[in-house]
Design a protein around this motif. Structure first.
Motif, PDB file in Angstrom:
ATOM      1  N   MET A 168       0.810  -1.276  -0.057  1.00  0.00           N
ATOM      2  CA  MET A 168      -0.047   0.109  -0.028  1.00  0.00           C
ATOM      3  C   MET A 168       0.861   1.214   0.027  1.00  0.00           C
ATOM      4  SD  MET A 168      -2.839   1.122   2.927  1.00  0.00           S
ATOM      5  CE  MET A 168      -3.556   2.486   2.767  1.00  0.00           C
ATOM      6  N   HIS A 169       0.463   2.354  -0.657  1.00  0.00           N
ATOM      7  CA  HIS A 169       1.142   3.489  -0.767  1.00  0.00           C
ATOM      8  C   HIS A 169       0.515   4.520   0.267  1.00  0.00           C
ATOM      9  CE1 HIS A 169       3.874   2.402  -3.839  1.00  0.00           C
ATOM     10  NE2 HIS A 169       2.944   2.023  -4.467  1.00  0.00           N
ATOM     11  N   CYS A 170       1.065   5.424   0.593  1.00  0.00           N
ATOM     12  CA  CYS A 170       0.570   6.359   1.495  1.00  0.00           C
ATOM     13  C   CYS A 170      -0.625   7.354   0.581  1.00  0.00           C
ATOM     14  CB  CYS A 170       1.385   7.476   2.082  1.00  0.00           C
ATOM     15  SG  CYS A 170       2.470   6.720   3.579  1.00  0.00           S
ATOM     16  N   ARG A 171      -1.758   7.824   1.510  1.00  0.00           N
ATOM     17  CA  ARG A 171      -2.600   8.360   0.783  1.00  0.00           C
ATOM     18  C   ARG A 171      -2.325   9.747   0.629  1.00  0.00           C
ATOM     19  NH1 ARG A 171      -5.885   4.773   2.893  1.00  0.00           N
ATOM     20  NH2 ARG A 171      -5.970   5.734   5.026  1.00  0.00           N
ATOM     21  N   LYS A 172      -1.888  10.506  -0.420  1.00  0.00           N
ATOM     22  CA  LYS A 172      -1.426  11.716  -0.315  1.00  0.00           C
ATOM     23  C   LYS A 172      -2.457  12.752   0.422  1.00  0.00           C
ATOM     24  CE  LYS A 172       0.443  15.362  -3.391  1.00  0.00           C
ATOM     25  NZ  LYS A 172       1.278  15.565  -4.367  1.00  0.00           N
ATOM     26  N   GLY A 173      -2.043  13.579   1.235  1.00  0.00           N
ATOM     27  CA  GLY A 173      -2.563  14.496   2.175  1.00  0.00           C
ATOM     28  C   GLY A 173      -3.145  13.960   3.472  1.00  0.00           C
ATOM     29  N   CYS A 174      -3.021  12.658   3.674  1.00  0.00           N
ATOM     30  CA  CYS A 174      -3.524  12.023   4.890  1.00  0.00           C
ATOM     31  C   CYS A 174      -2.971  12.606   6.068  1.00  0.00           C
ATOM     32  CB  CYS A 174      -3.352  10.532   4.728  1.00  0.00           C
ATOM     33  SG  CYS A 174      -3.985   9.597   6.301  1.00  0.00           S
ATOM     34  N   GLY A 175      -1.653  12.287   6.419  1.00  0.00           N
ATOM     35  CA  GLY A 175      -0.997  12.778   7.461  1.00  0.00           C
ATOM     36  C   GLY A 175      -1.495  12.011   9.097  1.00  0.00           C
ATOM     37  N   ALA A 176      -2.252  11.028   8.892  1.00  0.00           N
ATOM     38  CA  ALA A 176      -2.723  10.544  10.051  1.00  0.00           C
ATOM     39  C   ALA A 176      -1.524  10.016  11.144  1.00  0.00           C
ATOM     40  CB  ALA A 176      -3.421   9.285   9.898  1.00  0.00           C
ATOM     41  N   CYS A 177      -0.385   9.354  10.359  1.00  0.00           N
ATOM     42  CA  CYS A 177       0.832   8.920  11.072  1.00  0.00           C
ATOM     43  C   CYS A 177       1.566  10.171  11.595  1.00  0.00           C
ATOM     44  CB  CYS A 177       1.584   7.991  10.010  1.00  0.00           C
ATOM     45  SG  CYS A 177       2.058   8.860   8.596  1.00  0.00           S
ATOM     46  N   CYS A 178       1.320  11.135  11.181  1.00  0.00           N
ATOM     47  CA  CYS A 178       1.883  12.389  11.806  1.00  0.00           C
ATOM     48  C   CYS A 178       1.101  13.257  12.883  1.00  0.00           C
ATOM     49  CB  CYS A 178       2.444  13.380  10.634  1.00  0.00           C
ATOM     50  SG  CYS A 178       3.380  12.690   9.327  1.00  0.00           S
ATOM     51  N   VAL A 179       0.172  12.602  12.999  1.00  0.00           N
ATOM     52  CA  VAL A 179      -0.835  13.130  14.190  1.00  0.00           C
ATOM     53  C   VAL A 179      -1.096  12.275  15.267  1.00  0.00           C
ATOM     54  CG1 VAL A 179      -3.065  14.129  14.529  1.00  0.00           C
ATOM     55  CG2 VAL A 179      -2.051  14.560  12.425  1.00  0.00           C
ATOM     56  N   ALA A 180      -1.525  11.180  15.121  1.00  0.00           N
ATOM     57  CA  ALA A 180      -1.827   9.897  15.977  1.00  0.00           C
ATOM     58  C   ALA A 180      -0.964   9.502  17.012  1.00  0.00           C
ATOM     59  CB  ALA A 180      -2.766   8.860  15.372  1.00  0.00           C
ATOM     60  N   PRO A 181       0.168   8.920  16.466  1.00  0.00           N
ATOM     61  CA  PRO A 181       1.035   8.376  17.548  1.00  0.00           C
ATOM     62  C   PRO A 181       2.094   9.363  18.070  1.00  0.00           C
ATOM     63  CG  PRO A 181       1.834   8.037  15.061  1.00  0.00           C
ATOM     64  CD  PRO A 181       0.540   8.706  15.269  1.00  0.00           C
ATOM     65  N   SER A 182       2.472   8.798  19.249  1.00  0.00           N
ATOM     66  CA  SER A 182       3.445   9.769  19.789  1.00  0.00           C
ATOM     67  C   SER A 182       4.847   9.312  19.213  1.00  0.00           C
ATOM     68  CB  SER A 182       3.560   9.359  21.503  1.00  0.00           C
ATOM     69  OG  SER A 182       3.872   8.265  21.538  1.00  0.00           O
ATOM     70  N   ILE A 183       5.747  10.440  19.496  1.00  0.00           N
ATOM     71  CA  ILE A 183       7.122  10.098  18.615  1.00  0.00           C
ATOM     72  C   ILE A 183       8.077  10.609  19.838  1.00  0.00           C
ATOM     73  CG2 ILE A 183       8.918  10.793  16.976  1.00  0.00           C
ATOM     74  CD1 ILE A 183       6.618  11.271  15.065  1.00  0.00           C
ATOM     75  N   SER A 184       9.049   9.698  20.423  1.00  0.00           N
ATOM     76  CA  SER A 184       9.964  10.004  21.481  1.00  0.00           C
ATOM     77  C   SER A 184      11.048  10.665  21.072  1.00  0.00           C
ATOM     78  CB  SER A 184      10.118   8.909  22.337  1.00  0.00           C
ATOM     79  OG  SER A 184      10.868   7.551  21.557  1.00  0.00           O
TER      80      SER A 184
ATOM     81  N   ALA B 160      14.160   8.617  12.593  1.00  0.00           N
ATOM     82  CA  ALA B 160      14.277   7.441  11.966  1.00  0.00           C
ATOM     83  C   ALA B 160      12.672   6.515  11.937  1.00  0.00           C
ATOM     84  CB  ALA B 160      15.031   6.485  12.862  1.00  0.00           C
ATOM     85  N   VAL B 161      12.060   6.686  12.863  1.00  0.00           N
ATOM     86  CA  VAL B 161      10.750   6.123  13.221  1.00  0.00           C
ATOM     87  C   VAL B 161       9.865   6.400  12.223  1.00  0.00           C
ATOM     88  CG1 VAL B 161       9.811   7.687  14.990  1.00  0.00           C
ATOM     89  CG2 VAL B 161       8.964   5.518  14.848  1.00  0.00           C
ATOM     90  N   CYS B 162       9.846   7.729  11.872  1.00  0.00           N
ATOM     91  CA  CYS B 162       9.059   8.185  10.553  1.00  0.00           C
ATOM     92  C   CYS B 162       9.511   7.691   9.372  1.00  0.00           C
ATOM     93  CB  CYS B 162       8.990   9.747  10.615  1.00  0.00           C
ATOM     94  SG  CYS B 162       8.265  10.758  11.966  1.00  0.00           S
ATOM     95  N   GLU B 163      10.691   7.825   9.142  1.00  0.00           N
ATOM     96  CA  GLU B 163      11.365   6.989   7.884  1.00  0.00           C
ATOM     97  C   GLU B 163      11.022   5.542   7.774  1.00  0.00           C
ATOM     98  OE1 GLU B 163      13.473   7.230   4.387  1.00  0.00           O
ATOM     99  OE2 GLU B 163      12.939   9.157   6.063  1.00  0.00           O
ATOM    100  N   GLN B 164      10.904   5.053   8.808  1.00  0.00           N
ATOM    101  CA  GLN B 164      10.668   3.518   8.697  1.00  0.00           C
ATOM    102  C   GLN B 164       9.168   3.121   8.919  1.00  0.00           C
ATOM    103  OE1 GLN B 164      12.859   2.305  12.296  1.00  0.00           O
ATOM    104  NE2 GLN B 164      14.528   2.648  11.447  1.00  0.00           N
ATOM    105  N   PHE B 165       8.260   3.877   8.980  1.00  0.00           N
ATOM    106  CA  PHE B 165       6.783   3.772   8.833  1.00  0.00           C
ATOM    107  C   PHE B 165       6.482   3.268   7.471  1.00  0.00           C
ATOM    108  CE2 PHE B 165       2.442   4.821   8.106  1.00  0.00           C
ATOM    109  CZ  PHE B 165       1.708   4.088   9.205  1.00  0.00           C
ATOM    110  N   LYS B 166       5.677   2.488   7.290  1.00  0.00           N
ATOM    111  CA  LYS B 166       5.208   1.868   6.047  1.00  0.00           C
ATOM    112  C   LYS B 166       3.704   1.643   5.814  1.00  0.00           C
ATOM    113  CE  LYS B 166       9.473   1.308   4.373  1.00  0.00           C
ATOM    114  NZ  LYS B 166      10.049   2.393   4.572  1.00  0.00           N
TER     115      LYS B 166
END
Length: 83
Positions: free
Chosen positions: A1-17, A52-58
């Motif tokens: 699956m490819h990211c949906r352009k303009g979604c950004g859910a992975c940049c909102v919902a999870p915490s990033i330490s 790195a956690v963002c780079e590794q998200f698929k």
């Protein structure tokens, strides 16, 4: 699956330490990343400063669902299960 352009859910919902430029303490869950632009695209995509956690998200249908709204809900639920 490819990211949906303009979604950004992975940049909102999870915490990033890890530190993010503009967010040196990381990002709390359910908080919009400062590096997410008005079109919900990452300003650090391809930048070595991107965590790195963002780079590794698929993207995957099991966690991204069929829409941005589903992705937010699923990622928030996963975040709560990992706390």
């Amino acid at each position: 699956m490819h990211c949906r352009k303009g979604c950004g859910a992975c940049c909102v919902a999870p915490s990033i330490s890890s530190a993010i430029p503009g967010m040196p303490q990381g990002k709390p869950a359910n908080t919009r990343c400062i590096q997410l632009d008005d079109d919900n695209l990452c300003k650090l995509f391809g930048d070595p400063r991107r965590p790195a956690v963002c780079e590794q998200f698929k993207a995957d249908a099991d966690i991204c669902g069929d829409s941005r709204e589903q992705a937010l809900g699923l990622l928030i639920q996963l975040e709560s299960l990992t706390q």
